[in-house]
Design a protein around this motif. Structure first.
Motif, PDB file in Angstrom:
ATOM      1  N   GLY A 139      10.974  19.753  45.429  1.00 25.61           N
ATOM      2  CA  GLY A 139      11.858  20.562  46.260  1.00 25.61           C
ATOM      3  C   GLY A 139      13.317  20.269  46.000  1.00 25.61           C
ATOM      4  N   VAL A 140      13.643  18.987  45.878  1.00 23.45           N
ATOM      5  CA  VAL A 140      15.029  18.589  45.604  1.00 23.45           C
ATOM      6  C   VAL A 140      15.457  19.079  44.224  1.00 23.45           C
ATOM      7  CG1 VAL A 140      16.521  16.601  45.115  1.00 23.45           C
ATOM      8  CG2 VAL A 140      15.062  16.601  47.148  1.00 23.45           C
ATOM      9  N   ARG A 141      14.590  18.919  43.226  1.00 21.80           N
ATOM     10  CA  ARG A 141      14.936  19.350  41.872  1.00 21.80           C
ATOM     11  C   ARG A 141      15.232  20.852  41.842  1.00 21.80           C
ATOM     12  NH1 ARG A 141      14.541  17.053  37.111  1.00 21.80           N
ATOM     13  NH2 ARG A 141      13.343  15.303  37.943  1.00 21.80           N
ATOM     14  N   GLU A 142      14.408  21.620  42.539  1.00 20.53           N
ATOM     15  CA  GLU A 142      14.624  23.068  42.567  1.00 20.53           C
ATOM     16  C   GLU A 142      15.925  23.418  43.276  1.00 20.53           C
ATOM     17  OE1 GLU A 142      12.399  27.133  44.163  1.00 20.53           O
ATOM     18  OE2 GLU A 142      11.280  25.255  43.996  1.00 20.53           O
ATOM     19  N   ALA A 143      16.202  22.721  44.394  1.00 16.21           N
ATOM     20  CA  ALA A 143      17.435  22.998  45.138  1.00 16.21           C
ATOM     21  C   ALA A 143      18.667  22.675  44.307  1.00 16.21           C
ATOM     22  CB  ALA A 143      17.444  22.195  46.435  1.00 16.21           C
ATOM     23  N   LEU A 144      18.654  21.543  43.612  1.00 15.24           N
ATOM     24  CA  LEU A 144      19.806  21.170  42.798  1.00 15.24           C
ATOM     25  C   LEU A 144      19.954  22.088  41.584  1.00 15.24           C
ATOM     26  CD1 LEU A 144      19.754  17.244  42.858  1.00 15.24           C
ATOM     27  CD2 LEU A 144      21.181  18.810  44.177  1.00 15.24           C
ATOM     28  N   SER A 145      18.830  22.505  41.025  1.00 19.77           N
ATOM     29  CA  SER A 145      18.914  23.380  39.850  1.00 19.77           C
ATOM     30  C   SER A 145      19.554  24.713  40.198  1.00 19.77           C
ATOM     31  CB  SER A 145      17.528  23.597  39.241  1.00 19.77           C
ATOM     32  OG  SER A 145      16.724  24.391  40.095  1.00 19.77           O
ATOM     33  N   GLU A 146      19.387  25.157  41.450  1.00 22.38           N
ATOM     34  CA  GLU A 146      19.984  26.434  41.862  1.00 22.38           C
ATOM     35  C   GLU A 146      21.510  26.375  41.881  1.00 22.38           C
ATOM     36  OE1 GLU A 146      18.501  28.231  45.368  1.00 22.38           O
ATOM     37  OE2 GLU A 146      16.632  28.846  44.397  1.00 22.38           O
ATOM     38  N   ILE A 147      22.058  25.173  41.978  1.00 20.97           N
ATOM     39  CA  ILE A 147      23.519  25.047  41.946  1.00 20.97           C
ATOM     40  C   ILE A 147      23.971  24.458  40.602  1.00 20.97           C
ATOM     41  CG2 ILE A 147      23.770  24.882  44.439  1.00 20.97           C
ATOM     42  CD1 ILE A 147      24.071  21.851  44.137  1.00 20.97           C
ATOM     43  N   GLY A 148      23.064  24.498  39.619  1.00 20.77           N
ATOM     44  CA  GLY A 148      23.422  24.081  38.269  1.00 20.77           C
ATOM     45  C   GLY A 148      23.357  22.596  38.006  1.00 20.77           C
ATOM     46  N   ASN A 149      22.755  21.833  38.910  1.00 26.56           N
ATOM     47  CA  ASN A 149      22.670  20.386  38.723  1.00 26.56           C
ATOM     48  C   ASN A 149      21.263  20.033  38.226  1.00 26.56           C
ATOM     49  OD1 ASN A 149      22.460  17.586  38.955  1.00 26.56           O
ATOM     50  ND2 ASN A 149      23.751  17.507  40.775  1.00 26.56           N
ATOM     51  N   HIS A 150      21.204  19.516  36.992  1.00 32.63           N
ATOM     52  CA  HIS A 150      19.916  19.167  36.395  1.00 32.63           C
ATOM     53  C   HIS A 150      19.858  17.678  36.067  1.00 32.63           C
ATOM     54  CE1 HIS A 150      19.090  23.465  36.064  1.00 32.63           C
ATOM     55  NE2 HIS A 150      20.300  23.604  35.557  1.00 32.63           N
ATOM     56  N   ASP A 151      20.723  16.911  36.682  1.00 33.42           N
ATOM     57  CA  ASP A 151      20.785  15.473  36.428  1.00 33.42           C
ATOM     58  C   ASP A 151      19.609  14.761  37.105  1.00 33.42           C
ATOM     59  OD1 ASP A 151      21.569  12.620  37.019  1.00 33.42           O
ATOM     60  OD2 ASP A 151      23.306  13.216  35.818  1.00 33.42           O
ATOM     61  N   ASP A 152      18.778  14.094  36.315  1.00 32.56           N
ATOM     62  CA  ASP A 152      17.593  13.433  36.852  1.00 32.56           C
ATOM     63  C   ASP A 152      17.943  12.333  37.853  1.00 32.56           C
ATOM     64  OD1 ASP A 152      15.841  15.006  35.420  1.00 32.56           O
ATOM     65  OD2 ASP A 152      15.613  13.581  33.772  1.00 32.56           O
ATOM     66  N   ARG A 153      19.029  11.640  37.625  1.00 30.41           N
ATOM     67  CA  ARG A 153      19.408  10.579  38.562  1.00 30.41           C
ATOM     68  C   ARG A 153      19.881  11.161  39.885  1.00 30.41           C
ATOM     69  NH1 ARG A 153      20.703   5.156  36.683  1.00 30.41           N
ATOM     70  NH2 ARG A 153      19.796   4.861  34.616  1.00 30.41           N
ATOM     71  N   ASP A 154      20.548  12.288  39.824  1.00 32.25           N
ATOM     72  CA  ASP A 154      20.932  12.961  41.068  1.00 32.25           C
ATOM     73  C   ASP A 154      19.684  13.372  41.843  1.00 32.25           C
ATOM     74  OD1 ASP A 154      23.546  12.635  40.372  1.00 32.25           O
ATOM     75  OD2 ASP A 154      24.007  14.767  40.153  1.00 32.25           O
ATOM     76  N   VAL A 155      18.708  13.905  41.130  1.00 28.70           N
ATOM     77  CA  VAL A 155      17.450  14.302  41.768  1.00 28.70           C
ATOM     78  C   VAL A 155      16.795  13.090  42.422  1.00 28.70           C
ATOM     79  CG1 VAL A 155      15.112  15.152  41.380  1.00 28.70           C
ATOM     80  CG2 VAL A 155      17.048  16.262  40.244  1.00 28.70           C
ATOM     81  N   SER A 156      16.765  11.984  41.706  1.00 27.88           N
ATOM     82  CA  SER A 156      16.157  10.762  42.230  1.00 27.88           C
ATOM     83  C   SER A 156      16.872  10.271  43.486  1.00 27.88           C
ATOM     84  CB  SER A 156      16.181   9.671  41.153  1.00 27.88           C
ATOM     85  OG  SER A 156      15.687   8.457  41.675  1.00 27.88           O
ATOM     86  N   LEU A 157      18.205  10.270  43.438  1.00 25.17           N
ATOM     87  CA  LEU A 157      18.983   9.795  44.580  1.00 25.17           C
ATOM     88  C   LEU A 157      18.812  10.708  45.785  1.00 25.17           C
ATOM     89  CD1 LEU A 157      21.036   8.015  45.990  1.00 25.17           C
ATOM     90  CD2 LEU A 157      22.858   9.289  44.821  1.00 25.17           C
ATOM     91  N   VAL A 158      18.923  12.006  45.575  1.00 22.10           N
ATOM     92  CA  VAL A 158      18.810  12.939  46.693  1.00 22.10           C
ATOM     93  C   VAL A 158      17.398  12.912  47.282  1.00 22.10           C
ATOM     94  CG1 VAL A 158      18.978  15.359  47.415  1.00 22.10           C
ATOM     95  CG2 VAL A 158      20.664  14.410  45.831  1.00 22.10           C
ATOM     96  N   THR A 159      16.395  12.735  46.422  1.00 17.93           N
ATOM     97  CA  THR A 159      15.019  12.617  46.922  1.00 17.93           C
ATOM     98  C   THR A 159      14.888  11.409  47.837  1.00 17.93           C
ATOM     99  OG1 THR A 159      14.102  13.662  44.932  1.00 17.93           O
ATOM    100  CG2 THR A 159      12.600  12.345  46.274  1.00 17.93           C
ATOM    101  N   GLN A 160      15.493  10.295  47.433  1.00 15.48           N
ATOM    102  CA  GLN A 160      15.431   9.087  48.266  1.00 15.48           C
ATOM    103  C   GLN A 160      16.171   9.299  49.584  1.00 15.48           C
ATOM    104  OE1 GLN A 160      15.897   5.439  46.144  1.00 15.48           O
ATOM    105  NE2 GLN A 160      16.585   4.306  47.936  1.00 15.48           N
ATOM    106  N   ILE A 161      17.309   9.966  49.523  1.00 16.28           N
ATOM    107  CA  ILE A 161      18.056  10.272  50.745  1.00 16.28           C
ATOM    108  C   ILE A 161      17.223  11.161  51.658  1.00 16.28           C
ATOM    109  CG2 ILE A 161      20.063  11.513  51.663  1.00 16.28           C
ATOM    110  CD1 ILE A 161      21.579  10.582  49.108  1.00 16.28           C
ATOM    111  N   TRP A 162      16.568  12.176  51.063  1.00 15.86           N
ATOM    112  CA  TRP A 162      15.764  13.102  51.851  1.00 15.86           C
ATOM    113  C   TRP A 162      14.636  12.373  52.580  1.00 15.86           C
ATOM    114  CZ3 TRP A 162      15.436  17.167  54.576  1.00 15.86           C
ATOM    115  CH2 TRP A 162      14.218  17.778  54.847  1.00 15.86           C
ATOM    116  N   PHE A 163      13.965  11.468  51.857  1.00 16.49           N
ATOM    117  CA  PHE A 163      12.868  10.742  52.502  1.00 16.49           C
ATOM    118  C   PHE A 163      13.372   9.805  53.584  1.00 16.49           C
ATOM    119  CE2 PHE A 163      10.008  12.300  49.270  1.00 16.49           C
ATOM    120  CZ  PHE A 163       8.851  12.462  50.019  1.00 16.49           C
TER     121      PHE A 163
END
Length: 199
Positions: A139-163
């Motif tokens: 879910g986080v990866r899809e949300a970030l990709s919609e705003i042009g962010n495909h950075d795996d570390r960003d996905v990892s960090l935001v996923t941790q924040i979300w949880f």
């Protein structure tokens, strides 16, 4: 009700569910390491040998609780994520609260910190934690990709924040049992909208 579990004429399936309900109430509140089969039997109003007859061991009983809780939670959260992307975070929380409302301690049971690592109960809980983590990450990866962010570390960090947000919200809800699933869903939606700069 749990006190009727041991009465004759109760269907085995109903009896098992009542035992699971009693076990979740104990495991979720006290933690696996601090719960005895005697406590569960007393809460269920049945004999300890009957629980052993149904579930074999304390481990077997916990695993049955974990599978019932985890399967239901994962199914509902996954269904929420198949909806429209916009608002999916709120929809996922709403689905989580709805499925937890009848048994809110299912969440505490799955995320029990007293489970001994590498044991079968720990692995059963970990299975569903991982499934939820996969859903959150997707879910986080899809949300970030919609705003042009495909950075795996960003996905990892935001996923941790979300949880962390989800865990804290469920934890707060468990401390405020007067809040219904609908109430905490609305509260969460307001807060997420405010944080996101929405109206």
């Amino acid at each position: 009700m749990a006190k009727d579990v041991g009465t004759k004429g109760v269907a085995r399936a109903d009896r098992e569910q009542s035992i699971l309900d009693a076990a979740v109430a104990e495991f979720g509140a006290q933690g696996y390491a601090h719960v005895s089969m005697d406590r569960i039997a007393a809460r269920a109003g049945i004999s300890k040998p009957l629980i052993y007859n149904y579930f074999g061991t304390k481990d077997g009983l916990y695993i049955a609780c974990a599978h019932r809780a985890g399967a239901a939670i994962v199914e509902q959260v996954a269904a929420a994520q198949r909806g429209p992307h916009r608002g999916r975070a709120v929809a996922s929380l709403q689905a989580l609260f709805r499925v937890l409302e009848p048994r809110p301690l299912d969440w505490a049971l799955l995320f029990d910190r007293t489970l001994p690592p590498t044991t079968d109960p720990y692995e059963a809980a970990l299975l569903y934690r991982r499934k939820l983590a996969e859903l959150g990450n997707a879910g986080v990866r899809e949300a970030l990709s919609e705003i042009g962010n495909h950075d795996d570390r960003d996905v990892s960090l935001v996923t941790q924040i979300w949880f962390s947000v989800v865990s804290a919200t469920v934890g707060w809800w468990l401390e405020h049992p007067e809040e219904s699933a609908e109430s905490i869903s609305q509260r969460s939606a307001r807060i997420l909208a405010a944080v996101a700069g929405g109206t």
